[in-house]
Design a protein around this motif. Structure first.
Motif, PDB file in Angstrom:
ATOM      1  N   GLY A   1       0.807  -1.209   0.000  1.00 34.19           N
ATOM      2  CA  GLY A   1       0.000   0.000   0.000  1.00 34.19           C
ATOM      3  C   GLY A   1       0.840   1.258   0.000  1.00 34.19           C
ATOM      4  O   GLY A   1       1.844   1.360  -0.710  1.00 34.19           O
ATOM      5  N   ASN A   2       0.461   2.209   0.823  1.00 34.94           N
ATOM      6  CA  ASN A   2       1.068   3.532   0.863  1.00 34.94           C
ATOM      7  C   ASN A   2       2.430   3.494   1.551  1.00 34.94           C
ATOM      8  O   ASN A   2       2.543   3.075   2.704  1.00 34.94           O
ATOM      9  CB  ASN A   2       0.106   4.479   1.601  1.00 34.94           C
ATOM     10  N   VAL A   3       3.478   3.944   0.862  1.00 33.70           N
ATOM     11  CA  VAL A   3       4.836   3.876   1.394  1.00 33.70           C
ATOM     12  C   VAL A   3       5.022   4.816   2.581  1.00 33.70           C
ATOM     13  O   VAL A   3       5.611   4.441   3.601  1.00 33.70           O
ATOM     14  CB  VAL A   3       5.861   4.186   0.284  1.00 33.70           C
ATOM     15  N   ASP A   4       4.552   6.047   2.465  1.00 35.34           N
ATOM     16  CA  ASP A   4       4.691   6.991   3.584  1.00 35.34           C
ATOM     17  C   ASP A   4       4.041   6.434   4.843  1.00 35.34           C
ATOM     18  O   ASP A   4       4.596   6.531   5.935  1.00 35.34           O
ATOM     19  CB  ASP A   4       4.048   8.342   3.229  1.00 35.34           C
ATOM     20  N   ALA A   5       2.864   5.852   4.694  1.00 33.87           N
ATOM     21  CA  ALA A   5       2.164   5.277   5.847  1.00 33.87           C
ATOM     22  C   ALA A   5       2.937   4.092   6.407  1.00 33.87           C
ATOM     23  O   ALA A   5       3.008   3.900   7.625  1.00 33.87           O
ATOM     24  CB  ALA A   5       0.750   4.863   5.459  1.00 33.87           C
TER      25      ALA A   5
END
Length: 548
Positions: free
Chosen positions: A92-96
């Motif tokens: 999914g979202n890398v930053d998260a």
């Protein structure tokens, strides 16, 4: 003319095409990965574990921008309890994922790749539990068959203190897909003419329109730098990043267990049973994620997790004589009256290295939290794989080691009925007659300071798993001459190494004996050693009472 324009305020409109690259630079494209990640607390339903069962946090689904907030909310409800995370996620979202990893590390949580099979109610079922049960954990068992941690998930996984991926689980990585969103902005600028020059007072967006988007399938230099710094922060080798860069975004590269261990992405080759198996709460001390719920339903804390020392002493079976006994670990405080009230403390490690040795050591270290106590070893060797795991654990925790025996003054931990007050024995260390043989040498190599006194015996012989042992010794910065000396000795004819040889090979870090770590007077030195601790003198309380 200049005076006439001074103070005159004008307004202007300007259009600009901008790229929202900063917020999207590490955002994976969201194909159909399924439901968003959810977190729930689960208690093992394994037969026979009640009333004292392990609990964990089940984390399943796609990592989205709001996922870190969900985990943070759950952790607040646990009141500081350190439950391992069992994760099953396609990415999914890398930053998260980076936020999740840092949150996991900050809270000192272990993590494993696995599925949770719920018993009775599951998180997706509506109206399954009444109001009284809403704050209680779900019930279930964890298993690794078919579980995955792919794409961005390994970044979250890297935050764990202990990190395990069983042989039936799957951990895979690939290139990052970055989505850039274009926006057309119309903004109003207010400026002042001062000395013939424009001085901007304010800029305000008055219109924002979507101008399309585009994707890239290779990480930018900025993203690569961020991920590299993160992996370094988590103590994971850069090889993980290399595999990510080499694998197209349309593919997934599974990292094999041995490679994960070499990259330090996993901390051992164990499965999630290490953290969730129904029998782990029978260990002494019990792991921090165990919780006792007696028949009346009122939870009871186990193993004095909050105080850092176990107050529940085991009643062991009669121990075999000599070194046939499996290695046991005991906390010891120096009993020399010269040191009171500030005395050194250490971990006594005596016996044969076996498959469960590293786990036992880790469980003990978890009870003392951040304290760094030296390990005093007396062992005939044993299982090489277990010695490798124990050595890496010792280095991971930054611990010193020495070869010596511990002479217990209260009672021997292996004796029936031996109960140490607050789990802390008293004793002295003696290097005369102590030995470190065969696989013990591998375990010792993990120490930060490594000491072998003049009266201790250090013996080696050839052993299997040559490639793994050589790699490990290189990792521990031990000279290649030590491996050669070890492998040149016949298995049946142990070779004793002299102190000069040990120093030449880089196996020992100094000429001192165990006294440098456990001597009665070391707590008076500056800087004061980490393993010193002040306790009231034996008669301090009596004297204080007499004054009242």
């Amino acid at each position: 003319m200049i005076r006439r324009w001074r103070g005159l305020v004008r307004h202007g409109l300007a259009a600009a095409l901008t790229l929202a690259a900063l917020s999207a630079a590490a955002k994976e494209a969201p194909p159909d990965y399924g439901p968003a990640m959810r977190f729930v607390v689960v208690r093992s339903s394994a037969p026979g574990c009640e009333p004292n069962c392990p609990e964990w946090i089940s984390a399943e689904g796609t990592i989205e921008a709001g996922t870190p907030a969900l985990l943070r909310r759950l952790l607040k409800t646990l009141g500081g309890r350190q439950l391992p995370i069992v994760v099953n996620s396609p990415g999914g979202n890398v930053d998260a994922a980076l936020q999740l990893g840092r949150m996991v590390r900050k809270n000192k949580l272990d993590i494993a790749v696995g599925n949770t099979e719920f018993s009775g109610c599951s998180p997706g079922m509506k109206n399954c539990r009444d109001d009284d049960a809403k704050d209680q954990p779900y019930s279930g068992v964890a298993y690794d068959r078919g579980a995955m941690c792919n794409s961005a998930c390994p970044l979250m996984f890297a935050g764990g203190i202990r990190r395990v991926v069983g042989e039936w689980a799957y951990l895979g990585v690939h290139q990052i897909t970055t989505t850039y969103q274009r926006e057309k902005l119309l903004y109003r600028t207010t400026y002042r003419i001062v000395n013939g020059k424009k001085k901007i007072i304010s800029t305000r967006v008055v219109s924002r329109k979507n101008a399309g988007s585009y994707k890239t399938y290779e990480m930018s230099k900025a993203v690569e730098k961020r991920l590299s710094a993160y992996l370094k922060e988590m103590g994971v080798e850069q090889g993980v990043l290399g595999v990510m860069k080499a694998t197209p975004a349309s593919d997934i590269k599974q990292i094999e267990p041995e490679d994960m261990l070499e990259m330090k992405l996993v901390t051992s080759l164990d499965s999630l049973d290490l953290l969730t198996e129904g029998t782990i709460c029978q260990h002494q001390p019990a792991p921090a994620n165990c919780r006792e719920i007696p028949a009346n339903g009122k939870p009871v804390a186990v193993a004095a997790v909050e105080t850092g020392l176990s107050t529940i002493a085991p009643v062991p079976a009669p121990a075999p004589q000599g070194h046939e006994q499996e290695m046991r670990f005991a906390l010891v405080r120096g009993s020399n009256p010269l040191c009171n009230p500030d005395c050194p403390e250490w971990i006594s490690a005596e016996g044969t290295i076996a498959a469960g040795t590293a786990d036992k050591l880790r469980q003990l270290l978890d009870t003392i939290r951040e304290r760094r106590l030296p390990i005093i070893v007396d062992s005939p060797g044993g299982d090489v794989q277990a010695a490798l795991a124990a050595g890496r654990l010792i280095r991971e925790r930054g611990l010193d080691v020495a070869i010596a025996r511990t002479d217990f003054l209260d009672c021997d931990p292996g004796a029936v009925g031996c109960v140490a007050p607050d789990g802390l024995h008293t004793g002295l260390t003696i290097d005369a007659g102590a030995e470190c043989d065969a696989a013990c040498a591998v375990m010792i190599a993990g120490g930060v300071r490594r000491l072998v006194g003049a009266n201790a015996h250090f013996l080696v012989h050839s052993m299997a798993m040559e490639d793994k042992v050589r790699t490990y010794l290189d990792e521990m910065a031990i000279g290649s001459g030590f491996f050669v000396a070890m492998q040149s000795a016949e298995y049946a004819k142990h070779r004793e190494l002299s102190r000069d040889e040990l120093k030449t090979f880089g196996l020992t870090t100094g000429s001192q004996s165990v006294d440098a770590l456990t001597g009665a007077t070391i707590c008076r030195s500056a800087p004061r050693p980490d393993n010193c601790r002040v306790l009231p003198a034996a008669d301090a309380e009596a004297k204080a009472s007499a004054k009242l």
